[in-house]
Design an enzyme around this catalytic site. Structure first.
Site, PDB file in Angstrom:
ATOM      1  CE  LYS A 267      20.033  -2.161 -33.878  1.00 24.84           C
ATOM      2  NZ  LYS A 267      19.339  -1.400 -32.805  1.00 24.84           N
ATOM      3  CG  ASP A 272      15.503   1.427 -35.587  1.00 22.19           C
ATOM      4  OD1 ASP A 272      14.381   1.049 -35.985  1.00 22.19           O
ATOM      5  OD2 ASP A 272      15.855   1.403 -34.387  1.00 22.19           O
ATOM      6  CE  LYS A 279      14.254   4.287 -33.678  1.00 21.43           C
ATOM      7  NZ  LYS A 279      14.264   4.166 -32.212  1.00 21.43           N
ATOM      8  CG  ASP A 290      19.998   1.162 -35.023  1.00 22.76           C
ATOM      9  OD1 ASP A 290      20.661   1.173 -33.973  1.00 22.76           O
ATOM     10  OD2 ASP A 290      18.871   0.656 -35.119  1.00 22.76           O
ATOM     11  CG  ASP A 349      11.897   1.679 -32.240  1.00 20.16           C
ATOM     12  OD1 ASP A 349      12.824   1.438 -33.051  1.00 20.16           O
ATOM     13  OD2 ASP A 349      11.786   2.747 -31.612  1.00 20.16           O
ATOM     14  CD  GLU A 351      15.726  -2.067 -34.515  1.00 18.31           C
ATOM     15  OE1 GLU A 351      14.852  -1.695 -33.707  1.00 18.31           O
ATOM     16  OE2 GLU A 351      16.839  -1.505 -34.593  1.00 18.31           O
ATOM     17  NE  ARG A 353      15.192  -5.516 -27.542  1.00 12.89           N
ATOM     18  CZ  ARG A 353      14.790  -4.830 -26.476  1.00 12.89           C
ATOM     19  NH1 ARG A 353      14.130  -5.429 -25.496  1.00 12.89           N
ATOM     20  NH2 ARG A 353      15.067  -3.547 -26.357  1.00 12.89           N
TER      21      ARG A 353
HETATM   22  N1  BES Z   1      18.383   1.777 -32.356  1.00 12.04           N
HETATM   23  C1  BES Z   1      17.522   1.982 -31.259  1.00 12.04           C
HETATM   24  C2  BES Z   1      18.262   2.417 -30.004  1.00 12.04           C
HETATM   25  C3  BES Z   1      18.658   3.866 -29.938  1.00 12.04           C
HETATM   26  C4  BES Z   1      17.725   4.863 -29.827  1.00 12.04           C
HETATM   27  C5  BES Z   1      19.996   4.205 -29.930  1.00 12.04           C
HETATM   28  C6  BES Z   1      18.120   6.181 -29.736  1.00 12.04           C
HETATM   29  C7  BES Z   1      20.387   5.509 -29.819  1.00 12.04           C
HETATM   30  C8  BES Z   1      19.464   6.503 -29.735  1.00 12.04           C
HETATM   31  C9  BES Z   1      16.796   0.686 -30.920  1.00 12.04           C
HETATM   32  O1  BES Z   1      16.492  -0.135 -31.991  1.00 12.04           O
HETATM   33  C10 BES Z   1      15.502   1.067 -30.287  1.00 12.04           C
HETATM   34  O2  BES Z   1      14.692   1.652 -30.958  1.00 12.04           O
HETATM   35  N2  BES Z   1      15.348   0.734 -29.018  1.00 12.04           N
HETATM   36  C11 BES Z   1      14.170   1.073 -28.292  1.00 12.04           C
HETATM   37  C12 BES Z   1      13.762  -0.127 -27.477  1.00 12.04           C
HETATM   38  C13 BES Z   1      12.412  -0.005 -26.841  1.00 12.04           C
HETATM   39  C14 BES Z   1      11.344  -0.061 -27.904  1.00 12.04           C
HETATM   40  C15 BES Z   1      12.247  -1.116 -25.845  1.00 12.04           C
HETATM   41  C16 BES Z   1      14.501   2.244 -27.377  1.00 12.04           C
HETATM   42  O3  BES Z   1      15.604   2.298 -26.841  1.00 12.04           O
HETATM   43  O4  BES Z   1      13.661   3.116 -27.253  1.00 12.04           O
HETATM   44 ZN    ZN Z   2      17.707   0.046 -33.639  1.00 13.69          ZN
HETATM   45 MN    MN Z   3      14.650   0.401 -32.907  1.00 14.71          MN
END
Ligand code: BES
Ligand code: ZN
Ligand code: MN
Length: 496
Positions: A267, A272, A279, A290, A349, A351, A353
């Site tokens: 990834k 992000d 966020k 990210d 968010d 994204e 996947r």
């Molecule tokens: N890059 C983030 C995951 C992340 C968040 C890693 C905080 C480390 C610390 C990812 O793209 C994301 O935002 N995931 C969301 C998914 C949700 C919207 C289902 C998450 O984990 O909140």
């Molecule tokens: Zn992300």
């Molecule tokens: Mn995200």
């Protein structure tokens, strides 16, 4: 840094600093005793004065030595002899190196590697020491106008108990040095801010690898071609960004031409924001990390090429920014992925996947033996596992064992989470084949299930490195994980 293994005795070894151990209750190790005797009891005198007692990680630097070939002696506490294990060994080695980094010593030899460790043989003991040494000299100051003082340590030796161990240690140090280079690349890329480490920068770095190594060929697929490939999910993530996206493909050929490659898919979100599902502001700067999955793929390609492993490996990195704007994807938008399946984007968010599903579909053109994706995918994985273990999800139990074992060998641990169909049910959509998010509970796993919908029939594993790829707080910075695990996995595959 250069590494070497030596079987010279502690009194005879020429070095700027000899590192020897002291167990709790003031018991000298054999090597400490040797040095003590040869040097007019300098160590016992310090113990008698109460300057060191053997507590794990405590250190004492003896700056002037008598009648021995080393210029300094560093005594480090090893804790209880009965409880001396891998963790204690690493703690003591790290403490010794931290102390040495404050001195002018350009070389050091550790005798801690001659203490018995149940968990590790000579090869492993040398690997661990080298990794700690590399950790102790890593600095990221390329963007500071005033550079920190450079660490002096350039040559680091590990002492072997005999010639056989010395040979094993040399091979451990060779593997370690290659992995350390890959880890350093991954850390540097992760630490660079998003205005420097753009998708274009990652592409340049991948082209650089191809320049450095004949065994690597790099191809960078641009937006027009990504459109032609039908990667609707990938394109939906980059829709709000001014910075152009890239699909980076690095082919390493070390095996027979007709041999199916192992695919590593990382990834590469260089920043992000969450997109329209934006966020909150707190710690958002950390979303520059990210792209650590992508960085680990580049780092592993480097280590692999340095080791010249007899395998074929393809590294695939979809990379772009996730930004909000007038052209950004809206919640509820439905896109068609490269596989033909449609996805309702309920949360922009989620994204990672979306870019990965198309990259995983793309990997099929290589008819890969095994596919591993690496991603800072979910905050939920950090809640579940914290920062010590990467999350591992797969339907292939043999592959799970291989990856978990590689993680233990490399001291870059992973922990398996279940990946059953039950968790996929929440990805239901009323309007598309499925949605990009499921229910909040178990969302590290439903993210894994989402990817699973694109990897049917493949031997595939997913590593969620959201907790392990970087540190927050005072020690904020990329860790370079899981380059160690991945390279070890490839080393083990090459030896099969
Ligand atoms: N890059 C983030 C995951 C992340 C968040 C890693 C905080 C480390 C610390 C990812 O793209 C994301 O935002 N995931 C969301 C998914 C949700 C919207 C289902 C998450 O984990 O909140
Ligand atoms: Zn992300
Ligand atoms: Mn995200």
């Amino acid at each position: 840094m250069d590494f070497f293994a030596t079987s010279a005795t502690a009194a005879r070894q020429r070095t700027d600093c000899a590192i020897v151990g002291l167990y709790q209750t003031k018991r000298l190790t054999e090597d400490a005793t040797t040095l003590d005797k040869a040097s007019d009891k300098q160590i016992s005198a310090a113990i008698a004065k109460g300057d060191i007692d053997g507590k794990l990680g405590s250190t004492l630097l003896i700056g002037h030595t008598h009648h021995v070939a080393c210029k300094r002696i560093l005594v480090v506490g090893l804790g209880s002899k009965k409880e001396f294990n891998e963790r204690a060994y690493r703690t003591a080695t790290a403490a010794a190196l931290a102390k040495i980094s404050g001195t002018g010593a350009a070389s050091a030899v550790s005798y801690l590697s001659r203490e018995t460790l149940k968990e590790r043989d000579a090869y492993g003991v040398a690997r661990l020491a080298a990794a700690e040494a590399a950790l102790s000299v890593y600095r990221f100051d390329e963007l500071k106008s005033e550079k920190a003082k450079k660490p002096k340590l350039k040559r680091f030796g590990v002492a072997a108990a005999n010639r056989n161990d010395q040979t094993a240690m040399q091979s451990g140090l060779k593997d370690a040095a290659a992995i350390i280079d890959g880890v350093k690349l991954a850390r540097d890329l992760g630490n660079r801010p998003a205005n420097v480490c753009t998708p274009g920068h990652l592409a340049d770095q991948a082209r650089d690898l191809a320049k450095r190594f004949k065994s690597i060929k790099t191809k960078v697929v641009n937006r027009a071609e990504i459109e032609r490939l039908g990667m609707g999910a990938f394109l939906s993530v980059t829709a709000g960004a001014a910075e152009p996206p890239h699909l980076i493909v690095m082919e390493y050929s070390g095996g027979a031409t007709d041999e199916s490659p192992i695919a590593l898919v990382g990834k590469g979100i260089t920043f992000d924001t969450g997109g329209i599902s934006i966020k909150s502001a707190s710690a958002m700067d950390e979303m520059k990390f990210d792209m650590c999955g992508a960085a680990s793929v580049l780092g592993t390609m480097l280590s692999l090429a340095r080791l010249r492993l007899p395998l074929n490996v393809v590294g695939i990195v979809p990379t772009c920014e996730n930004m909000p704007s007038g052209t950004a994807t809206r919640p509820g938008d439905i896109v068609t992925t490269m596989s033909g399946k449609t996805v309702e984007i309920l949360n922009t968010d989620a994204e990672g996947r979306l870019i990965l599903c198309d990259a995983l579909t793309y990997s099929r053109k290589y008819d890969p033996e095994t596919v591993i994706d690496i991603a800072t995918l979910t905050g939920a994985c950090v809640i579940a596992l914290g920062h010590f273990h990467s999350g591992l999800m797969t339907r292939d139990n043999d592959l799970a064992e291989e990856l978990l074992t590689a993680g233990r060998t490399a001291a870059d641990l992973a922990w398996q989470l279940p990946l059953t169909e039950d968790y996929a049910k929440t990805l239901k959509s009323n309007f598309a084949d499925f949605a990009n998010v499921g229910s909040k509970s178990g969302s590290a796993i439903s993210a894994g299930c989402f990817l699973g919908k694109f990897t049917e029939g493949l031997s595939w594993a997913h590593l969620d490195i959201a907790g392990s790829a970087w540190k927050s707080g005072k020690a904020k910075g990329a860790t370079g994980r899981p380059v160690g695990l991945l390279t070890q996995f490839l080393i083990d595959r090459a030896r099969l």
